[in-house]
Design a protein around this motif. Structure first.
Motif, short mmCIF file in Angstrom:
data_model
loop_
_atom_site.label_atom_id
_atom_site.label_comp_id
_atom_site.label_asym_id
_atom_site.label_seq_id
_atom_site.Cartn_x
_atom_site.Cartn_y
_atom_site.Cartn_z
N ILE A 182 -0.99 -0.57 -1.06
CA ILE A 182 -1.23 0.56 -0.17
C ILE A 182 -0.09 1.55 -0.34
O ILE A 182 1.08 1.18 -0.27
N VAL A 183 -0.44 2.82 -0.58
CA VAL A 183 0.56 3.88 -0.76
C VAL A 183 0.41 4.90 0.35
O VAL A 183 -0.67 5.48 0.53
N THR A 215 7.82 -1.67 13.28
CA THR A 215 8.88 -2.02 12.33
C THR A 215 8.65 -1.34 11.00
O THR A 215 7.50 -1.23 10.54
N ALA A 216 9.71 -0.86 10.37
CA ALA A 216 9.65 -0.38 8.99
C ALA A 216 10.28 -1.43 8.09
O ALA A 216 11.35 -1.96 8.41
N PHE A 217 9.61 -1.73 7.00
CA PHE A 217 10.10 -2.75 6.07
C PHE A 217 10.96 -2.07 5.01
O PHE A 217 10.46 -1.34 4.16
N LEU A 218 12.28 -2.33 5.06
CA LEU A 218 13.19 -1.68 4.12
C LEU A 218 13.28 -2.41 2.79
O LEU A 218 13.74 -1.84 1.80
N THR A 221 5.39 2.40 -0.70
CA THR A 221 4.34 1.55 -1.26
C THR A 221 4.53 0.12 -0.77
O THR A 221 5.65 -0.41 -0.80
N LEU A 222 3.45 -0.49 -0.29
CA LEU A 222 3.48 -1.89 0.10
C LEU A 222 2.48 -2.67 -0.74
O LEU A 222 1.32 -2.27 -0.86
N GLY A 228 -2.31 4.31 4.73
CA GLY A 228 -2.22 4.80 3.36
C GLY A 228 -3.51 4.57 2.60
O GLY A 228 -4.50 4.04 3.13
N LYS A 229 -3.48 4.94 1.36
CA LYS A 229 -4.63 4.79 0.46
C LYS A 229 -4.46 3.51 -0.35
O LYS A 229 -3.37 3.22 -0.85
#
Length: 419
Positions: free
Chosen positions: A164-165, A29-32, A171-172, A152-153
């Protein structure tokens, strides 16, 4: 979002043009985003695609779109377009203060067309995009959805959250539980606690829940690197030359500022040259799982002989040259890390914890239908509660370790039943 009266409400994304890898979204899933909408009845949603890029292995026996020769890997820029989403839960009535989760599914089997040698996307076909109310069966308790394998980093950390990017700019920000689950198959951090998560250093793959208020909470963090390194992840396709293979990009980490890596996009194809590489397995959700000892998988991925088309691998980049425009992107690697392949097929039957999967894509070279093994207390299910709930002829997508020389070809971390 289109209300029954008045003006459509635009959903602002961040980034504004939001990059998604549809191959990964077979199982994930991608979180929009979390959005505030006026109270109203919404009759439909409009999903707009901006210059979608389709990377294919052309196995049609003919040239496609004038330039993509049969037997070659091509990236084709397709015409932008919009799909209308009208299925349940639309019409969707929202009241003031109501919290609702909605997922959207894009069916490429319906959208893709090939006419007179031209590959195109037809967004006007019925049910190209469908919607569903969250949560789905199998979602963790008190959550709307589960996000998995976001790489991500770690750029910021406090006592209550981490940021996390990803390389694509997404970015989350995740709430940090008091005792986060740390997965460390490489032995990078013996503590296995929050001290392993170091701002501006740690590279991770995270799983997180989407909460009913739209925030995210960390479920687990898989340690990929203790310090950022140049890496490219993607789908492996053999080129017939020993010591080399093609890699179709799904993800990257850029630490050195290398211009080739900085410019690379999802769907680009690199020629990878091996240079005395080590081979490792990212067990991720299977870390410290008694039902799948590390030796069950790590010993089956230890040399070039264990590489097979369709595997998802992450390679450490020691050199990178070329451009997508010139078609000469190339990297050299000294480490190949097996990660999780996404694919879709049809369940034939279920026996215990496993099932054979039919109708998988032709580029994954199995003569007979491969066996998928699910792991107790590790495999996540989406749309069903467990493996025993699967039935013959169901279409499912999996995220799994793909091994060439094992009784089980796939060790599944995720099984999603497709609508």
């Amino acid at each position: 979002m289109n209300p029954s009266t008045g003006t459509a409400v635009a959903v602002t994304l961040n980034p504004t043009v939001y990059p998604v890898d549809l191959a990964r979204l077979q199982s994930d899933t991608a979180f929009l985003g979390s959005l505030s909408l006026p109270a109203d009845t919404y009759t439909s949603a409009t999903l707009t695609f901006s210059a979608p890029v389709l990377t294919i292995l052309n196995q049609t026996g003919a040239t496609l779109n004038g330039t993509c020769l049969s037997g070659t890997i091509c990236s084709i820029v397709l015409t932008a377009g919009s799909a209308q989403v009208t299925t349940t839960p639309f019409p969707l009535t929202l009241t003031s203060g109501q919290a609702t989760g909605v997922s959207i599914n894009l069916d490429l089997n319906t959208a893709l067309t090939v006419t007179s040698g031209t590959l195109a996307l037809n967004f006007s076909t019925a049910n190209v995009a469908t919607a569903a109310t969250l949560p789905r069966t199998g979602t963790p308790t008190s959550a709307l959805d589960l996000l998995e394998d976001f790489v991500g980093k770690l750029t910021a950390k406090s006592s209550s959250s981490i940021t996390i990017v990803a390389a694509n700019g997404i970015t989350l920000q995740l709430k940090l539980p008091s005792s986060p689950v740390i997965e460390d198959p490489q032995g990078l951090c013996g503590a296995l606690d929050a001290t392993c998560l170091v701002a501006n250093q740690t590279v991770v793959s995270v799983d997180a829940t989407v909460n009913t208020d739209g925030t995210l909470t960390l479920v687990s963090a898989d340690l990929l690197d203790a310090t950022p390194q140049d890496e490219v992840e993607g789908t492996l396709l053999a080129n017939g030359v020993a010591g080399q293979f093609f890699l179709v990009v799904a993800n990257k980490v850029v630490a050195t500022g290398n211009s080739t890596l900085a410019a690379a996009n999802v769907g680009d194809t690199f020629l990878v040259t091996l240079s005395n590489p080590v081979f490792i397995v990212d067990t991720d959700e299977f870390f410290n799982n008694a039902s799948l000892p590390p030796s069950s998988v790590t010993t089956l991925f230890s040399s070039e002989a264990d590489l097979v088309d369709g595997q998802d691998v992450m390679v450490h980049v020691t050199a990178a040259t070329g451009t997508a425009a010139a078609g000469d992107q190339a990297i050299t690697t000294d480490r190949v890390r097996l990660r999780f392949t996404r694919t879709t097929g049809t369940v034939q039957s279920v026996s215990g914890q496993s099932f054979p999967l039919a109708n998988i894509p032709a580029y994954i070279p199995f003569v007979t239908n491969p066996l998928v093994d699910t792991i107790p207390n590790a495999t996540n299910f989406d749309g069903v509660t467990d493996v025993s709930s699967l039935t013959s002829a169901q279409n499912v997508s999996i995220r799994a370790l793909l091994l060439n020389n094992s009784v089980f070809s796939f060790y599944a971390a995720k099984v999603r039943v497709q609508p």
